[in-house]
Write an enzyme that holds these catalytic residues in place. Sequence first.
Site, PDB file in Angstrom:
ATOM      1  N   ASN A 190      53.551  27.560  24.764  1.00 33.49           N
ATOM      2  CA  ASN A 190      53.495  28.664  23.799  1.00 33.49           C
ATOM      3  C   ASN A 190      54.860  28.793  23.143  1.00 33.49           C
ATOM      4  O   ASN A 190      55.902  28.666  23.799  1.00 33.49           O
ATOM      5  CB  ASN A 190      53.145  29.989  24.485  1.00 33.49           C
ATOM      6  CG  ASN A 190      53.092  31.142  23.493  1.00 33.49           C
ATOM      7  OD1 ASN A 190      52.144  31.280  22.736  1.00 33.49           O
ATOM      8  ND2 ASN A 190      54.138  31.965  23.485  1.00 33.49           N
ATOM      9  N   TRP A 197      58.521  40.593  25.882  1.00 32.02           N
ATOM     10  CA  TRP A 197      57.176  40.034  25.878  1.00 32.02           C
ATOM     11  C   TRP A 197      56.167  41.177  25.830  1.00 32.02           C
ATOM     12  O   TRP A 197      55.882  41.810  26.864  1.00 32.02           O
ATOM     13  CB  TRP A 197      56.944  39.202  27.130  1.00 32.02           C
ATOM     14  CG  TRP A 197      57.444  37.799  27.023  1.00 32.02           C
ATOM     15  CD1 TRP A 197      57.418  36.992  25.926  1.00 32.02           C
ATOM     16  CD2 TRP A 197      58.025  37.021  28.083  1.00 32.02           C
ATOM     17  NE1 TRP A 197      57.957  35.769  26.225  1.00 32.02           N
ATOM     18  CE2 TRP A 197      58.334  35.756  27.535  1.00 32.02           C
ATOM     19  CE3 TRP A 197      58.309  37.267  29.421  1.00 32.02           C
ATOM     20  CZ2 TRP A 197      58.920  34.736  28.289  1.00 32.02           C
ATOM     21  CZ3 TRP A 197      58.890  36.266  30.171  1.00 32.02           C
ATOM     22  CH2 TRP A 197      59.185  35.011  29.614  1.00 32.02           C
ATOM     23  N   GLY A 255      51.310  35.495  24.053  1.00 42.34           N
ATOM     24  CA  GLY A 255      51.173  34.321  24.915  1.00 42.34           C
ATOM     25  C   GLY A 255      52.274  34.195  25.939  1.00 42.34           C
ATOM     26  O   GLY A 255      52.026  33.809  27.092  1.00 42.34           O
ATOM     27  N   GLU A 305      51.523  25.907  18.568  1.00 38.64           N
ATOM     28  CA  GLU A 305      52.192  26.204  17.302  1.00 38.64           C
ATOM     29  C   GLU A 305      52.788  24.956  16.670  1.00 38.64           C
ATOM     30  O   GLU A 305      52.956  24.893  15.445  1.00 38.64           O
ATOM     31  CB  GLU A 305      53.294  27.244  17.525  1.00 38.64           C
ATOM     32  CG  GLU A 305      52.803  28.653  17.812  1.00 38.64           C
ATOM     33  CD  GLU A 305      52.335  28.867  19.242  1.00 38.64           C
ATOM     34  OE1 GLU A 305      51.780  29.951  19.541  1.00 38.64           O
ATOM     35  OE2 GLU A 305      52.511  27.945  20.081  1.00 38.64           O
ATOM     36  N   ASP A 365      62.839  49.008  14.645  1.00 42.62           N
ATOM     37  CA  ASP A 365      61.774  48.015  14.549  1.00 42.62           C
ATOM     38  C   ASP A 365      61.178  47.909  13.148  1.00 42.62           C
ATOM     39  O   ASP A 365      61.531  48.639  12.233  1.00 42.62           O
ATOM     40  CB  ASP A 365      60.674  48.347  15.563  1.00 42.62           C
ATOM     41  CG  ASP A 365      60.239  47.123  16.341  1.00 42.62           C
ATOM     42  OD1 ASP A 365      60.050  46.064  15.729  1.00 42.62           O
ATOM     43  OD2 ASP A 365      60.096  47.245  17.569  1.00 42.62           O
TER      44      ASP A 365
END
Length: 482
Positions: free
Chosen positions: A169, A187, A192, A233, A282
């Site tokens: 991942n 995470w 993933g 990916e 954020d």
Amino acid sequence: MTFPDINAFIAELDRRKELSRIGEAVSPDLEIAALVDRVCKSPGGGPALLFERPTGASMPVAANLFGSMSRICLALGVEKLDDLAAEIEELTTPPMPKGFMDALKLMPLVNRLTDLMPKTVKDGPCQEVVKMDGGLDELPILKTWPEDGGPFITLPLVITRDPETGMRNIGTYRMQVYDRRTTGMHWQRHKGGAQHHRIAERMGKRLEVAVALGADPVLQYSATAPMPEGLDELMLAGVLGKRRIEMVKCRSVDLEVPANAQIVIEGYVEPGERRREGPFGDHTGFYSLADDFPVFHMTCLTMRKNPLYVTTVVGRPPMEDYYLGKASERIFLPLIKKTVPEIVDMHFPAAGIFHNLVFISIDKRYPGHARKIMSACWGLGQLMFSKCIVVVDKDVNVQDEAEVAWVAGTHVDPSRDVQMTMGPVDDLDDAAIMPAFGGKMGIDATRKWPSEGVTREFPSRLATSAAAQKRADELFQKLTRR
């Protein structure tokens, strides 16, 4: 054309006059981020930025590289993002062969997919310098907002493997710097990397992690893409870049990293270890609050001889991440339509920060169809995070936010056309009733049918006749030439 590394991409931006070089000394502590934020909110997203003299550091800082429609298209090698959708459609919907000769004609397509698999090479530029005792204080890592818990690495390619299956991942997860060899690992539970960490903790095993900074543009994008679980990916990057992505083995952990990256941080996460991470300014435009997250321990630092530190700044939209998200909107639309073919188009407005607001147009075929679309989206990959979905008919251009607002305002009766439900929401949704769990709203802004219990006739749009429109166009052209 796509670019073999970020240096080639920056050189092309410079040639096209889409890069601004800042030769003055600018501090990574708030100052760089403040200028990036100001530039991102310029018309069209502003230029890419190269800070040549960040204070306290020997390497330049590159930011806002993908922060305009022209630059994200250039990074992905297309004239417009919908060209990518057409390519994905071709790859995922090959024509059914009618005979042996037709089957032979499909062989180049099969070979093309095979030729896009990643490959491991002996060495790469990312390991020109190897520092087993290196520290994160060698990197000009930004503190972006005043109340941030510290400096954050914001554009990493975090690479892990499933401890049971070996499936790789690559994701983009922020990393708060605690000291020169330790960071947080943000995470989020739906990602993933978090799943790999859960498996490792269940097995009582240390999870090895490699973090690549400044990979080539297609791989940098692919790490942000909402890939279905279990898909690599690197394959997406191969498809977009039309070449095999070269990987090189790490020096201290059993993982491979992009050979053309600028910097690689190798290390591990111990099972059961947590540390306070945040706050962090954020992409919502608000601070995400401090919470406990896994801890990353660095074991080795490798880099090019003359590396760039590539970063991004997130905050109140519009920011650079909007254009990365727009690429995902267009690339993944054909795949979404494989499951929900009635969808004509979709749009994620910048102010909706990817999941708060989603506009979808459909080919309405039966009563309640709009509500079926809402339910389908709430059960489909990362679309499950969609907090408010507005569904309109196929003649509405969802890319035109004013048109959607106009149609919704005229077609919606709130007592009839609003549907509420509960389910998983984004970890960063500070309005949710509980962390990662809260309410969702669907708005049916389609024309209602008698079979949906609406007996009143829905009016048609205003439009002049074709002849009058043609004459008006001719006269308008004369007016504008005066």
